[in-house]
Scaffold this active site. Structure first.
Site, short mmCIF file in Angstrom:
data_model
loop_
_atom_site.label_atom_id
_atom_site.label_comp_id
_atom_site.label_asym_id
_atom_site.label_seq_id
_atom_site.Cartn_x
_atom_site.Cartn_y
_atom_site.Cartn_z
N GLU A 89 11.47 6.20 5.34
CA GLU A 89 11.46 7.57 6.10
C GLU A 89 11.57 7.48 7.47
O GLU A 89 11.44 6.56 8.02
CB GLU A 89 10.26 8.41 5.64
N LYS A 108 -4.62 10.10 3.03
CA LYS A 108 -5.64 9.94 3.92
C LYS A 108 -6.73 11.02 3.90
O LYS A 108 -6.37 12.00 3.36
CB LYS A 108 -5.00 10.20 5.33
#
Ligand code: PSU
Ligand code: MN
Length: 302
Positions: free
Chosen positions: A23, A157
């Site tokens: 990406e 996260k």
């Protein structure tokens, strides 16, 4: 639609050689200069070492590019006005011929156009903390329910609500496979306290599951959760406290929507004096090692 597939990647498609998609949001909005460019280039080199072709994906002047050149990576890393494109942004980015970095969702869509089956990134988006009020759930999750790619990441996260993200992935029918672990990793550290659905010990096991899923006609992605190497982990209590401080600052400054993830990444970097960035780089490089092996194993199976 303007779609440019780099000749190296065209060749790989024709030869049925393994390819790994990468990406560009991580480059334009996820890391500062010059670490963003350095990491993007290193990731490609690691993948090439396995005899696998890397395909960094982005959009320049409305053209989807599968396999950005080093010059184009530099352009997206340094340009001031680079949009962060997810699924819903793609139509206008293309029609208005804008520059955009692709998130996990948009990268999956573009990679699928080129028939790529493996995608390496750092962390995927998920259910944000407080989503019961804000409804902020990354469209990466819905994309994973419909677009056929294995996405190698270091988990999620703790800026996100990890248990709720895993619940959502279950609802959406997305397998979450731990790479050589049963523990679901939390990006900066290897144990979020949550479990993966299954533990996979080799790239072949992962490739076999990919093949089985898509042969069944079960569209959608697979999350390959690959923990950050032990030596680069950040202490859980330390990083979780910093994340809470960053979240509090975002709340006070009323930062929301697509700006929140880049804001938090940058704030956490500042509060850890770059330690989070170092961990981020190492986990992405580690994911590239695993993703390349999975791409190779998968091409040998089909
Ligand atoms: N997590 C990271 N670095 C990133 C991102 C997530 O550690 O750069 C990016 C990815 O491109 C991901 C996107 O797809 O953020 C999710 O954004 P949002 O939370 O706005 O859906
Ligand atoms: Mn969001």
């Amino acid at each position: 639609m303007k779609l440019r597939i780099n000749p190296k990647i065209k060749q790989a498609i024709e030869n049925k050689s393994p390819i790994v998609a990468l990406e560009s949001t991580i480059i334009s909005h996820g890391m500062p200069y010059p670490q963003n460019i350095e990491t993007a280039i290193k990731v490609e080199q690691i993948i090439e070492r396995y005899g696998v072709v890397p395909a960094t994906i982005g959009i320049i002047k409305g053209e989807i590019i599968i396999g950005l050149t080093e010059e184009e990576i530099n352009y997206l890393a340094l340009s001031k006005k680079v949009y962060k494109a997810s699924r819903r942004d793609l139509p206008v980015i293309i029609s208005k011929q804008l520059d955009a970095a692709t998130t996990v969702s948009a990268t999956m869509i573009c990679a699928q156009l080129a028939g790529i089956k493996v995608f390496v990134t750092g962390g995927i988006g998920g259910v944000h903390k407080g989503a019961d009020k804000t409804f902020d759930i990354s469209c990466d999750l819905t994309e994973l329910s419909m677009t056929d790619l294995a996405v190698v990441c270091a988990g999620v996260k703790s800026i996100l609500d990890i248990p709720l993200t895993l619940e959502r992935l279950e609802t959406l029918g997305v397998p979450v496979l731990g790479y050589q672990t049963k523990k679901f990793p939390a990006f900066y550290n290897s144990d979020s306290g949550c479990e993966c659905d299954y533990r996979m010990d080799t790239a072949y096991e992962v490739a076999e599951a990919m093949k089985a899923k898509w042969e069944l006609g079960l569209h959608g992605g697979i999350v390959i959760a690959n923990p950050i190497p032990k030596e680069y982990e950040l202490d859980k209590d330390y990083i979780d406290k910093i994340i809470l401080d960053a979240l509090e600052e975002a709340r006070q400054r009323d930062i929301k929507g697509k700006a929140i993830t880049p804001f938090l990444l940058d704030k956490i970097k500042e509060l850890t004096s770059n330690k989070s960035l170092e961990a981020n780089i190492e986990l992405v490089l580690n994911n590239a090692e695993v993703g390349a092996q999975i791409a190779k194993a998968y091409m040998s199976l089909i």
